[in-house]
Design an enzyme around this catalytic site. Sequence first.
Site, mmCIF file in Angstrom:
data_model
loop_
_atom_site.group_PDB
_atom_site.id
_atom_site.type_symbol
_atom_site.label_atom_id
_atom_site.label_comp_id
_atom_site.label_asym_id
_atom_site.label_seq_id
_atom_site.Cartn_x
_atom_site.Cartn_y
_atom_site.Cartn_z
ATOM 1 N N HIS A 270 -8.991 -24.263 -20.802
ATOM 2 C CA HIS A 270 -9.809 -23.156 -21.297
ATOM 3 C C HIS A 270 -10.740 -23.622 -22.414
ATOM 4 O O HIS A 270 -11.885 -23.174 -22.505
ATOM 5 C CB HIS A 270 -8.918 -22.007 -21.800
ATOM 6 C CG HIS A 270 -8.233 -21.274 -20.692
ATOM 7 N ND1 HIS A 270 -8.034 -19.913 -20.676
ATOM 8 C CD2 HIS A 270 -7.700 -21.718 -19.516
ATOM 9 C CE1 HIS A 270 -7.418 -19.548 -19.562
ATOM 10 N NE2 HIS A 270 -7.186 -20.644 -18.852
ATOM 11 N N ASP B 79 -12.143 -15.378 -24.241
ATOM 12 C CA ASP B 79 -11.396 -15.851 -23.086
ATOM 13 C C ASP B 79 -10.741 -14.618 -22.446
ATOM 14 O O ASP B 79 -10.001 -13.884 -23.117
ATOM 15 C CB ASP B 79 -10.338 -16.834 -23.617
ATOM 16 C CG ASP B 79 -9.664 -17.614 -22.517
ATOM 17 O OD1 ASP B 79 -9.493 -17.057 -21.432
ATOM 18 O OD2 ASP B 79 -9.309 -18.778 -22.775
HETATM 19 C C1 UDX Z 1 -5.467 -24.760 -15.885
HETATM 20 C C2 UDX Z 1 -5.667 -24.348 -14.425
HETATM 21 O O1 UDX Z 1 -5.206 -25.279 -13.505
HETATM 22 C C3 UDX Z 1 -7.075 -24.002 -14.124
HETATM 23 O O2 UDX Z 1 -7.270 -23.704 -12.771
HETATM 24 C C4 UDX Z 1 -7.433 -22.859 -14.984
HETATM 25 O O3 UDX Z 1 -8.681 -22.331 -14.660
HETATM 26 C C5 UDX Z 1 -7.382 -23.336 -16.403
HETATM 27 O O4 UDX Z 1 -6.082 -23.772 -16.720
HETATM 28 P P1 UDX Z 1 -5.385 -27.426 -15.968
HETATM 29 O O5 UDX Z 1 -4.204 -27.274 -15.087
HETATM 30 O O6 UDX Z 1 -5.254 -28.214 -17.188
HETATM 31 O O7 UDX Z 1 -6.005 -26.014 -16.304
HETATM 32 O O8 UDX Z 1 -6.510 -28.112 -15.028
HETATM 33 P P2 UDX Z 1 -8.062 -28.125 -15.051
HETATM 34 O O9 UDX Z 1 -8.626 -26.769 -14.914
HETATM 35 O O10 UDX Z 1 -8.477 -29.097 -14.037
HETATM 36 O O11 UDX Z 1 -8.445 -28.666 -16.503
HETATM 37 C C6 UDX Z 1 -8.070 -29.918 -16.987
HETATM 38 C C7 UDX Z 1 -9.142 -30.456 -17.898
HETATM 39 O O12 UDX Z 1 -8.628 -31.596 -18.569
HETATM 40 C C8 UDX Z 1 -10.388 -30.906 -17.158
HETATM 41 O O13 UDX Z 1 -11.541 -30.462 -17.824
HETATM 42 C C9 UDX Z 1 -10.318 -32.419 -17.171
HETATM 43 O O14 UDX Z 1 -11.565 -33.071 -17.262
HETATM 44 C C10 UDX Z 1 -9.512 -32.692 -18.415
HETATM 45 N N1 UDX Z 1 -8.730 -33.944 -18.280
HETATM 46 C C11 UDX Z 1 -7.690 -34.015 -17.400
HETATM 47 C C12 UDX Z 1 -9.069 -35.022 -19.054
HETATM 48 O O15 UDX Z 1 -10.036 -34.985 -19.831
HETATM 49 N N2 UDX Z 1 -8.336 -36.163 -18.957
HETATM 50 C C13 UDX Z 1 -7.290 -36.271 -18.120
HETATM 51 O O16 UDX Z 1 -6.657 -37.336 -18.108
HETATM 52 C C14 UDX Z 1 -6.956 -35.170 -17.313
#
Ligand code: UDX
Length: 458
Positions: free
Chosen positions: A26, A116
């Site tokens: 988020h 949010d």
């Molecule tokens: C969660 C949900 O999965 C998502 O669908 C919702 O909308 C928001 O909350 P998350 O599970 O963390 O988030 O996944 P994602 O939405 O893909 O966000 C992860 C973020 O972390 C991405 O922006 C990604 O670029 C970042 N990231 C991930 C890194 O910078 N480094 C990493 O090693 C892994």
Amino acid sequence: MDRDGTSHINEEKAHILVVTYPIQGHINPLLQFSKRLASKGPKVTLIIPSTTIRFPANASTSLISVAYIPDGHEEGEILSVDEELKQFRAVVSRTLGDFIQEQVESKFPPTVLVYDAVMVWALDIAREQGLHGAPFFTQSCVVNAIYHLVHHGLVKIPVLGPFSLIPSAPLLEVSELPSLVTNTELYPVLMSMVIGQFSNLKGAKWILVNTFFELEEQAVKWMRTQYPIMTIGPTIPSIYLDQRLEDDKDYGLSLFKPEVEASMKWLDSKEAASVIYVSFGSLASLGEEQMEELAWGLKNSKIHFLWVVRESEKKKLPAGFLDEIAPSDMGLVVGWCSQLEVLAHKAVGCFVTHCGWNSTLEALCLGVPLVAMAQWTDQPTNAKFIEDVWKVGLRVKTGEKGTASREAIEACVREMMEGEKGKEIRRNSLKWRELAKRAVGEGGSSDKNIAELVAELV
Ligand code: UDX
């Protein structure tokens, strides 16, 4: 510059406050949206309700101000999800109210709070202080449409049968719906939170969704018959979309310590499109069996891989796995990386992902094909659209218990990296990259919406 060295800001400038729920998935989109707003002229302050964030130092945020307010959470404190959400709401209702009041009395009184959408109560706080409120939805428009229908009782939960959302949208099987509406007993508090996003929207002037019109045209059109939806995404740092907003190289705020040098150096040593990047985002937790199948599936593919395994997940790696891959330099396991830099690296050929919405948009923007291993919440629906609608990836088949076998994983990554389907998907991914760039480029669908929002506020 003023005499005290601070930048001179026009006192008439509109001031927009943005508040995010403090998890990585988020913070990233709301931080990036704040920068896009600021690039159109207004002063923007991003409020992060957390005082325990450990790596704010790399924040590239000269376009905006960032303020941290207490959320009552102590470093190391472990609470149930229920307790945590209750405490968060109780404390942040107060600290956010205090912060807004200070701003209202300052040189730059704000006119609107972008909040949010999971913090549905923030709208009342904004209104009490005489501000407009604009909810920001971090998930896809299709997923929001499903939650909207459930909220209004138009679909009963748990959803037990296939589901057709709107004419021309694909039929969604139960396994393709957000897990919170099919398996309602597992996380009832989270389920109430996501459904509750639609409970306080009467009179909202703008409803912001992190997607772009061209990506979800049908769902956006349908949701616009219900709400004043504004698509403002994808919220990706402009440098990755061949634009150049000032100081916009990355999101700028990481909750985990990224091993940037190690991962980039390793990727530099690999050939173009020869590496599988693997990450399950910031929250998903794989079962031990799934972790083991994934590990051996990757190794058996004999294709190089860069795998992000968060510190809390490392103990689930199969015994001896790291030692086995070390001598051949076949794979690198890191605790966290700079995902956008990795996806933009020419060595990366595909992305094995949990299909979090940010990861999905990031891959789409960088033209990287996906191997989908959805875990929970919105991810099964994202995975369905990735494979069948946008045609930018393949889903790994799972067995009865929901686990993907090593054979299924190996077959899927091989098809993506070496097969004919993989080539076609790669071409499609590049098409979506162009459409994403256009949406946020000058005069594009999302860019116009952001400009319109700012114009209404100034
Ligand atoms: C969660 C949900 O999965 C998502 O669908 C919702 O909308 C928001 O909350 P998350 O599970 O963390 O988030 O996944 P994602 O939405 O893909 O966000 C992860 C973020 O972390 C991405 O922006 C990604 O670029 C970042 N990231 C991930 C890194 O910078 N480094 C990493 O090693 C892994």
